[in-house]
Design an enzyme around this catalytic site. Sequence first.
Site, PDB file in Angstrom:
ATOM      1  N   LEU A  61       0.795  -1.200   0.198  1.00 28.26           N
ATOM      2  CA  LEU A  61       0.111  -0.063  -0.007  1.00 28.26           C
ATOM      3  C   LEU A  61       0.899   1.121  -0.091  1.00 28.26           C
ATOM      4  O   LEU A  61       0.291   2.499  -0.123  1.00 28.26           O
ATOM      5  CB  LEU A  61      -0.820  -0.023   1.203  1.00 28.26           C
ATOM      6  CG  LEU A  61      -1.986  -0.992   1.268  1.00 28.26           C
ATOM      7  CD1 LEU A  61      -3.109  -1.044   2.438  1.00 28.26           C
ATOM      8  CD2 LEU A  61      -2.662  -1.293  -0.073  1.00 28.26           C
ATOM      9  N   LYS A  62       2.348   1.177   0.366  1.00 21.26           N
ATOM     10  CA  LYS A  62       3.101   2.302   0.194  1.00 21.26           C
ATOM     11  C   LYS A  62       2.425   3.579   1.122  1.00 21.26           C
ATOM     12  O   LYS A  62       2.278   4.631   0.475  1.00 21.26           O
ATOM     13  CB  LYS A  62       3.388   2.808  -1.325  1.00 21.26           C
ATOM     14  CG  LYS A  62       4.057   1.709  -2.040  1.00 21.26           C
ATOM     15  CD  LYS A  62       4.412   2.002  -3.297  1.00 21.26           C
ATOM     16  CE  LYS A  62       5.049   1.219  -4.399  1.00 21.26           C
ATOM     17  NZ  LYS A  62       4.170   0.065  -4.725  1.00 21.26           N
ATOM     18  N   PRO A 120       2.778  10.706  10.867  1.00 18.87           N
ATOM     19  CA  PRO A 120       2.880   9.457  11.791  1.00 18.87           C
ATOM     20  C   PRO A 120       1.618   9.131  12.318  1.00 18.87           C
ATOM     21  O   PRO A 120       1.497   7.752  12.177  1.00 18.87           O
ATOM     22  CB  PRO A 120       3.857  10.157  12.759  1.00 18.87           C
ATOM     23  CG  PRO A 120       4.625  11.075  12.141  1.00 18.87           C
ATOM     24  CD  PRO A 120       3.708  11.852  11.123  1.00 18.87           C
ATOM     25  N   ARG A 160      12.779  -8.994 -14.245  1.00 12.61           N
ATOM     26  CA  ARG A 160      12.267  -9.265 -15.895  1.00 12.61           C
ATOM     27  C   ARG A 160      13.012 -10.469 -15.769  1.00 12.61           C
ATOM     28  O   ARG A 160      14.491 -10.265 -16.145  1.00 12.61           O
ATOM     29  CB  ARG A 160      12.394  -8.047 -16.695  1.00 12.61           C
ATOM     30  CG  ARG A 160      11.561  -7.219 -16.722  1.00 12.61           C
ATOM     31  CD  ARG A 160       9.964  -7.676 -16.731  1.00 12.61           C
ATOM     32  NE  ARG A 160       9.152  -6.512 -17.032  1.00 12.61           N
ATOM     33  CZ  ARG A 160       8.251  -6.057 -15.724  1.00 12.61           C
ATOM     34  NH1 ARG A 160       8.434  -6.657 -14.594  1.00 12.61           N
ATOM     35  NH2 ARG A 160       7.328  -5.072 -15.887  1.00 12.61           N
TER      36      ARG A 160
END
Length: 224
Positions: A60-61, A66, A175
Amino acid sequence: MSNPVYLALDVPRLRDAVALAEQVKAHVGGIKLGLEFFCAHGAHGVHMIAQLGLPIFLDLKLYDIPNTVAGAMHAIHNLEPAIITIHASGGRAMMEDAKAAAGENTKVVGVTMLTSMDDRDLERTGIKGNAHDQVMRLADLAQESGLDGIVCSGHEVKSVHDRWKDGYFVVPGLRPAGSAVGDQKRVVTPRQARDDGASVLVIGRPISRAEDPAEAARTIEATL
Protein backbone atom coordinates in the site's frame (compact mmCIF):
# COMPACT_ATOMS: atom_id res chain seq x y z
CA MET A 1 14.56 -22.73 1.31
CA SER A 2 11.09 -21.30 0.62
CA ASN A 3 10.25 -19.83 -2.76
CA PRO A 4 11.06 -16.08 -2.71
CA VAL A 5 8.81 -15.25 -5.69
CA TYR A 6 5.71 -13.20 -4.87
CA LEU A 7 3.20 -12.78 -7.69
CA ALA A 8 2.06 -9.18 -8.15
CA LEU A 9 -1.67 -9.79 -8.51
CA ASP A 10 -2.90 -6.48 -9.89
CA VAL A 11 -5.93 -7.87 -11.69
CA PRO A 12 -9.07 -5.68 -11.98
CA ARG A 13 -11.68 -8.44 -11.46
CA LEU A 14 -11.60 -10.41 -8.22
CA ARG A 15 -12.78 -13.62 -9.86
CA ASP A 16 -9.89 -13.42 -12.34
CA ALA A 17 -7.42 -12.65 -9.56
CA VAL A 18 -8.47 -15.69 -7.55
CA ALA A 19 -8.31 -17.90 -10.65
CA LEU A 20 -4.81 -16.68 -11.52
CA ALA A 21 -3.56 -17.18 -7.98
CA GLU A 22 -5.00 -20.71 -8.00
CA GLN A 23 -3.13 -21.44 -11.23
CA VAL A 24 0.29 -20.47 -9.95
CA LYS A 25 0.13 -21.08 -6.20
CA ALA A 26 2.33 -24.20 -6.38
CA HIS A 27 5.14 -22.20 -7.97
CA VAL A 28 5.21 -18.94 -5.98
CA GLY A 29 5.97 -18.23 -2.35
CA GLY A 30 3.35 -15.51 -1.80
CA ILE A 31 0.97 -13.00 -3.35
CA LYS A 32 1.53 -9.25 -3.60
CA LEU A 33 -1.65 -7.18 -3.51
CA GLY A 34 -1.09 -3.59 -4.52
CA LEU A 35 -2.96 -0.33 -4.50
CA GLU A 36 -5.06 -1.11 -7.57
CA PHE A 37 -6.27 -4.40 -6.09
CA PHE A 38 -6.94 -2.94 -2.64
CA CYS A 39 -8.89 0.04 -4.00
CA ALA A 40 -11.00 -2.27 -6.13
CA HIS A 41 -11.63 -5.09 -3.68
CA GLY A 42 -10.71 -3.90 -0.18
CA ALA A 43 -10.45 -6.17 2.83
CA HIS A 44 -12.87 -8.66 1.29
CA GLY A 45 -10.52 -9.18 -1.65
CA VAL A 46 -7.55 -9.69 0.63
CA HIS A 47 -9.44 -12.32 2.63
CA MET A 48 -10.44 -14.12 -0.58
CA ILE A 49 -6.83 -14.37 -1.76
CA ALA A 50 -5.61 -15.32 1.72
CA GLN A 51 -7.88 -18.38 1.63
CA LEU A 52 -5.44 -19.91 -0.86
CA GLY A 53 -2.98 -20.31 2.00
CA LEU A 54 -0.10 -18.20 0.70
CA PRO A 55 1.51 -15.28 2.59
CA ILE A 56 0.07 -11.90 1.63
CA PHE A 57 2.27 -8.90 0.83
CA LEU A 58 0.09 -5.80 1.13
CA ASP A 59 1.84 -3.19 -0.99
CA LEU A 60 0.00 0.00 0.00
CA LYS A 61 3.04 2.29 0.25
CA LEU A 62 1.55 4.25 3.16
CA TYR A 63 2.75 7.85 3.37
CA ASP A 64 1.18 10.45 5.69
CA ILE A 65 1.74 12.04 9.07
CA PRO A 66 2.90 9.55 11.72
CA ASN A 67 -0.44 9.37 13.57
CA THR A 68 -2.39 8.67 10.39
CA VAL A 69 -0.03 5.94 9.22
CA ALA A 70 -0.09 4.33 12.66
CA GLY A 71 -3.89 4.37 12.55
CA ALA A 72 -3.88 2.73 9.15
CA MET A 73 -1.55 0.01 10.42
CA HIS A 74 -3.92 -0.70 13.32
CA ALA A 75 -6.84 -0.83 10.89
CA ILE A 76 -5.30 -3.64 8.84
CA HIS A 77 -4.34 -5.90 11.76
CA ASN A 78 -7.23 -8.20 10.95
CA LEU A 79 -5.86 -8.78 7.45
CA GLU A 80 -2.67 -10.26 8.95
CA PRO A 81 -0.34 -9.40 6.05
CA ALA A 82 3.09 -11.01 6.09
CA ILE A 83 4.60 -7.82 4.62
CA ILE A 84 3.39 -4.24 4.29
CA THR A 85 5.05 -1.24 2.66
CA ILE A 86 5.37 2.36 3.75
CA HIS A 87 7.38 5.15 2.10
CA ALA A 88 10.79 5.58 3.72
CA SER A 89 10.74 9.21 2.57
CA GLY A 90 7.99 9.80 5.13
CA GLY A 91 10.73 10.24 7.72
CA ARG A 92 11.91 8.62 10.91
CA ALA A 93 8.93 9.44 13.12
CA MET A 94 6.48 8.04 10.59
CA MET A 95 8.51 4.85 10.17
CA GLU A 96 8.92 4.35 13.92
CA ASP A 97 5.20 4.79 14.54
CA ALA A 98 4.29 2.50 11.65
CA LYS A 99 6.51 -0.29 12.96
CA ALA A 100 5.21 0.13 16.50
CA ALA A 101 1.62 -0.13 15.28
CA ALA A 102 2.13 -3.10 12.96
CA GLY A 103 1.00 -6.60 13.78
CA GLU A 104 3.46 -8.84 15.57
CA ASN A 105 3.94 -11.10 12.54
CA THR A 106 4.00 -8.37 9.89
CA LYS A 107 7.26 -7.19 8.36
CA VAL A 108 7.26 -3.45 7.68
CA VAL A 109 9.47 -2.43 4.76
CA GLY A 110 10.24 1.05 3.49
CA VAL A 111 9.93 1.92 -0.18
CA THR A 112 13.08 3.81 -1.15
CA MET A 113 12.70 4.76 -4.81
CA LEU A 114 10.18 3.50 -7.34
CA THR A 115 11.70 1.25 -10.00
CA SER A 116 9.88 3.29 -12.67
CA MET A 117 12.14 6.25 -11.80
CA ASP A 118 15.71 6.97 -12.84
CA ASP A 119 18.30 9.67 -12.02
CA ARG A 120 16.62 12.24 -14.24
CA ASP A 121 13.24 11.68 -12.58
CA LEU A 122 14.88 12.06 -9.19
CA GLU A 123 16.48 15.36 -10.17
CA ARG A 124 13.12 16.71 -11.32
CA THR A 125 11.74 16.14 -7.82
CA GLY A 126 14.48 18.37 -6.40
CA ILE A 127 16.67 15.60 -4.97
CA LYS A 128 20.37 15.79 -5.77
CA GLY A 129 22.52 12.75 -6.42
CA ASN A 130 21.79 9.53 -8.27
CA ALA A 131 19.32 6.75 -7.58
CA HIS A 132 21.91 4.64 -5.77
CA ASP A 133 22.77 7.48 -3.37
CA GLN A 134 19.11 8.12 -2.60
CA VAL A 135 18.36 4.46 -1.94
CA MET A 136 21.34 4.14 0.39
CA ARG A 137 20.31 7.26 2.35
CA LEU A 138 16.77 5.99 2.83
CA ALA A 139 17.96 2.46 3.61
CA ASP A 140 20.13 3.81 6.43
CA LEU A 141 17.20 5.85 7.75
CA ALA A 142 14.85 2.85 7.58
CA GLN A 143 17.33 0.73 9.54
CA GLU A 144 17.76 3.46 12.17
CA SER A 145 13.96 3.71 12.44
CA GLY A 146 13.58 0.02 13.29
CA LEU A 147 12.00 -1.22 10.06
CA ASP A 148 12.49 -4.82 8.99
CA GLY A 149 13.89 -3.86 5.61
CA ILE A 150 13.32 -1.90 2.44
CA VAL A 151 12.06 -2.09 -1.11
CA CYS A 152 14.68 -1.30 -3.72
CA SER A 153 15.60 -2.26 -7.27
CA GLY A 154 17.98 -5.06 -8.08
CA HIS A 155 20.60 -2.44 -8.93
CA GLU A 156 20.91 -1.42 -5.28
CA VAL A 157 20.15 -4.56 -3.30
CA LYS A 158 23.74 -5.84 -3.15
CA SER A 159 25.05 -2.54 -1.74
CA VAL A 160 22.26 -2.39 0.82
CA HIS A 161 22.73 -6.02 1.81
CA ASP A 162 26.46 -5.46 2.31
CA ARG A 163 25.79 -2.88 5.04
CA TRP A 164 22.51 -4.26 6.49
CA LYS A 165 23.25 -7.96 6.84
CA ASP A 166 20.03 -8.99 8.58
CA GLY A 167 17.74 -6.73 6.57
CA TYR A 168 14.71 -7.93 4.65
CA PHE A 169 14.91 -6.80 1.05
CA VAL A 170 12.00 -6.72 -1.39
CA VAL A 171 12.96 -6.29 -5.04
CA PRO A 172 10.28 -5.43 -7.64
CA GLY A 173 10.66 -4.54 -11.31
CA LEU A 174 12.21 -7.90 -12.16
CA ARG A 175 12.22 -9.29 -15.66
CA PRO A 176 13.37 -12.77 -16.71
CA ALA A 177 16.04 -12.76 -19.42
CA GLY A 178 14.51 -11.89 -22.78
CA SER A 179 11.21 -10.47 -21.49
CA ALA A 180 9.86 -6.97 -22.17
CA VAL A 181 10.91 -4.22 -19.75
CA GLY A 182 7.68 -2.19 -20.08
CA ASP A 183 7.53 0.90 -17.86
CA GLN A 184 10.35 -0.23 -15.57
CA LYS A 185 13.72 1.51 -15.82
CA ARG A 186 16.04 -0.18 -13.31
CA VAL A 187 15.56 -3.89 -13.88
CA VAL A 188 17.55 -7.09 -13.33
CA THR A 189 16.71 -10.79 -13.61
CA PRO A 190 15.19 -12.68 -10.66
CA ARG A 191 18.30 -14.85 -10.30
CA GLN A 192 20.63 -11.86 -10.18
CA ALA A 193 18.50 -10.14 -7.52
CA ARG A 194 18.38 -13.32 -5.43
CA ASP A 195 22.14 -13.81 -5.68
CA ASP A 196 22.67 -10.19 -4.60
CA GLY A 197 20.68 -10.59 -1.40
CA ALA A 198 16.99 -10.13 -2.20
CA SER A 199 14.61 -11.74 0.30
CA VAL A 200 11.49 -11.36 -1.84
CA LEU A 201 11.27 -11.20 -5.64
CA VAL A 202 8.13 -9.40 -6.85
CA ILE A 203 7.12 -10.49 -10.35
CA GLY A 204 3.93 -9.45 -12.10
CA ARG A 205 3.43 -9.21 -15.85
CA PRO A 206 5.99 -11.89 -16.88
CA ILE A 207 3.72 -14.35 -15.03
CA SER A 208 0.26 -12.81 -15.06
CA ARG A 209 0.28 -11.96 -18.78
CA ALA A 210 1.99 -15.12 -19.93
CA GLU A 211 0.09 -17.51 -22.19
CA ASP A 212 0.54 -20.15 -19.47
CA PRO A 213 1.04 -18.38 -16.11
CA ALA A 214 1.76 -21.60 -14.23
CA GLU A 215 4.48 -22.59 -16.70
CA ALA A 216 5.96 -19.06 -16.56
CA ALA A 217 6.08 -19.18 -12.76
CA ARG A 218 7.57 -22.68 -12.86
CA THR A 219 10.27 -21.54 -15.29
CA ILE A 220 11.23 -18.58 -13.10
CA GLU A 221 11.28 -20.81 -10.01
CA ALA A 222 13.65 -23.18 -11.78
CA THR A 223 16.19 -20.40 -12.38
CA LEU A 224 16.53 -19.79 -8.64
